[in-house]
Enzyme design. Sequence first.
Site, mmCIF file in Angstrom:
data_model
loop_
_atom_site.group_PDB
_atom_site.id
_atom_site.type_symbol
_atom_site.label_atom_id
_atom_site.label_comp_id
_atom_site.label_asym_id
_atom_site.label_seq_id
_atom_site.Cartn_x
_atom_site.Cartn_y
_atom_site.Cartn_z
ATOM 1 N N GLU A 1 0.333 -5.420 -8.184
ATOM 2 C CA GLU A 1 1.710 -5.091 -7.828
ATOM 3 C C GLU A 1 2.494 -6.398 -7.883
ATOM 4 O O GLU A 1 2.288 -7.290 -7.063
ATOM 5 C CB GLU A 1 1.776 -4.491 -6.426
ATOM 6 N N HIS B 1 4.455 5.211 -3.058
ATOM 7 C CA HIS B 1 4.710 5.421 -1.632
ATOM 8 C C HIS B 1 5.836 4.546 -1.083
ATOM 9 O O HIS B 1 6.159 4.646 0.102
ATOM 10 C CB HIS B 1 3.421 5.140 -0.866
ATOM 11 N N ASP B 2 6.396 3.660 -1.908
ATOM 12 C CA ASP B 2 7.498 2.801 -1.463
ATOM 13 C C ASP B 2 8.841 3.222 -2.051
ATOM 14 O O ASP B 2 9.869 2.622 -1.730
ATOM 15 C CB ASP B 2 7.269 1.344 -1.915
ATOM 16 N N ASP C 1 -2.264 -5.358 -3.943
ATOM 17 C CA ASP C 1 -0.986 -5.360 -3.222
ATOM 18 C C ASP C 1 -0.313 -6.738 -3.299
ATOM 19 O O ASP C 1 -0.967 -7.767 -3.085
ATOM 20 C CB ASP C 1 -1.282 -5.010 -1.753
ATOM 21 N N ASP D 1 -7.058 0.165 -2.739
ATOM 22 C CA ASP D 1 -5.941 -0.740 -2.537
ATOM 23 C C ASP D 1 -6.502 -2.027 -1.940
ATOM 24 O O ASP D 1 -7.209 -1.998 -0.938
ATOM 25 C CB ASP D 1 -4.933 -0.105 -1.559
HETATM 26 O O1 TEU Z 1 4.823 -3.414 -1.215
HETATM 27 C C1 TEU Z 1 5.431 -4.619 -1.529
HETATM 28 C C2 TEU Z 1 6.848 -4.565 -1.588
HETATM 29 O O2 TEU Z 1 7.438 -5.488 -2.090
HETATM 30 C C3 TEU Z 1 7.508 -3.414 -0.980
HETATM 31 O O3 TEU Z 1 7.215 -3.443 0.348
HETATM 32 C C4 TEU Z 1 8.926 -3.476 -1.149
HETATM 33 O O4 TEU Z 1 9.416 -4.736 -0.859
HETATM 34 C C5 TEU Z 1 9.561 -2.533 -0.218
HETATM 35 O O5 TEU Z 1 8.926 -1.312 -0.312
HETATM 36 C C6 TEU Z 1 10.972 -2.450 -0.555
HETATM 37 O O6 TEU Z 1 11.494 -1.411 0.081
HETATM 38 C C7 TEU Z 1 3.497 -3.414 -0.861
HETATM 39 C C8 TEU Z 1 3.088 -2.038 -0.421
HETATM 40 O O7 TEU Z 1 3.194 -1.163 -1.493
HETATM 41 C C9 TEU Z 1 3.909 -1.642 0.758
HETATM 42 O O8 TEU Z 1 3.660 -0.328 1.161
HETATM 43 C C10 TEU Z 1 3.594 -2.609 1.875
HETATM 44 O O9 TEU Z 1 4.421 -2.346 2.955
HETATM 45 C C11 TEU Z 1 3.777 -4.047 1.445
HETATM 46 O O10 TEU Z 1 3.211 -4.330 0.176
HETATM 47 C C12 TEU Z 1 3.085 -4.981 2.408
HETATM 48 O O11 TEU Z 1 1.703 -4.861 2.296
#
Ligand code: TEU
Length: 558
Positions: free
Chosen positions: A257, A331-332, A203, A99
Amino acid sequence: MNHTNWYKDAIIYQIYPRSFCDSNNDGMGDIQGIISKISYLKSLGINCIWLSPVYDSPQEDNGYDISDYYSIYKPFGTMDDLKELINKLHENGIKLIMDLVVNHTSSEHKWFQEALKDPSSKYRNYYYFKEGKGKNFKRPPNNWSGFFGGSTWERVKDTPYYYLHLFAKGQPDLNWENEEVRKEVKNILKYYLDLGVDGFRCDVITLISKKQDFKNRPAKLALTGKDAYVNGPRLHEFLHELYLDVYSNYDCMTVGETVLSTLQEAKDLVIPSREELSMVFNFDHTNVDNFFGVKWIERKFSLKRFKKTYRKWQNGMYECGGWNSLFIENHDQRRSTGRFNTSLEKEYKDISSKMLASTYFLMQGTPFIYQGQELGMTNGDFKTIDDFKDVETHNIDKMRKEVPILTPILNKSLFRESRDNARTPMQWDDTEFGGFSSNAPWIQVNKNKSEINAKKEETEPSSLLNYYKKLIELRKKYDVLKTGKYIDLLPHSNHIFAYSRKENSRDLIVISNFSKKSIKCKLLNKYQNYQLLLSNYEDNNSITLKPYETRILYKEER
Ligand code: TEU
């Protein structure tokens, strides 16, 4: 360096290290834990891992806040552990992508600490510091709001200055306009590629370039200012620069992403001749059950809208020579079991999860599986707000309490949408902590570990786990899945998702019933002389699809 485009044959498994496997029983997953599960991953059939961040970090956002890109967070292990992991994976024919979190660092990173300590240090220009507005600089530099709710600006104590953070306070944004920042990023990339890593999941990569006016924008319910910080003016230039200076020298892949990107914007990132990224994650299909792309505002799932997003991205990428990523969890996101019209009822849980799996897995692109998805793991059993660990959940909970017009909406969605739903410990067996650890984990284990776990599913021929193994075999065996055109066969049906992957004389069909009712599907008459490759039911001779039935059919004219 000649790129082999190996990622087009990859089947990628995402590991969220803190919840995967704990080898030293401190309640936190670690790299040695991953190493101990290589035989599991191999038997699943995947050939690449995306490892969520393992770098040193204060863990305000579970590692997406990096304080040192060149060392490993101690509870996860050491750089030697990472090297061992890379070597052992490679010995087993499994690649590893890391990542890459470079839109921001942790506020504990030494660059940021130097920038705070000494405003005249060169590190000040690694970030965005701007003077506040109004009397005593009480107001932030502008009205932008960020991804975890609230202003994107945090005041530096006892000074007129604020720093920009699109995510948590502990995640200050890097200033990519500064060439030195880009040099640092390239060094990080080279370091890991030289270590043997095969690529990166980048990311929030579409946020790295910001419009430099830093002016107010019209206020929005969420993400005020996003036109200034999403897909900024120099995004393509920066990515092409990384490609030329780094990626072009390695046989590596990148998946960006791309939150909030349209198809056109995504095409500009992945058209091969543009030399930017290999592929992107788009979120159109995971936004089908919300309004305005805001997950907190629930919208009833519609299969028609779901299909429309796939038509758009499948055809769009095919036409421009681009490549898709295929995923239903990460994971989100909350768990897919019970989402997208699948069922949590005992009788249908596995059947409907298999149906969803068949549907997304065989499209054009690289399939991803998020840890536990292959077992049908479900959302967590959270009872009170204190059960949650996620910084986003707690920030939004604060908003829920402080902003009255949001209270009713968030009361309904906070628990359901919390990212912790996907972060509960991997369920390896039915022991007290699910075989994840012999001590209490950092976050609670799901109670259903006794019915849903890897040990049990390995021994049951009809388990979801074994079904995923079959899907993976199909992807490896049928070339048409790589090259075939995607054709939506029933765009107007409210209940059936049917598509073809077709090239010349080869035709692979996926037909899925997204409802609990049995449905007559006349389309099946057309495919009577096709071979049934896989289904989630044993007897499926008629043209009636049983509840959540899926059939994968194939024909090759000789
Ligand atoms: O996620 C980006 C992101 O846009 C998400 O955080 C999303 O907005 C959120 O999950 C909505 O609920 C990435 C990573 O995958 C995430 O785990 C991180 O928290 C974020 O970037 C910041 O690095």
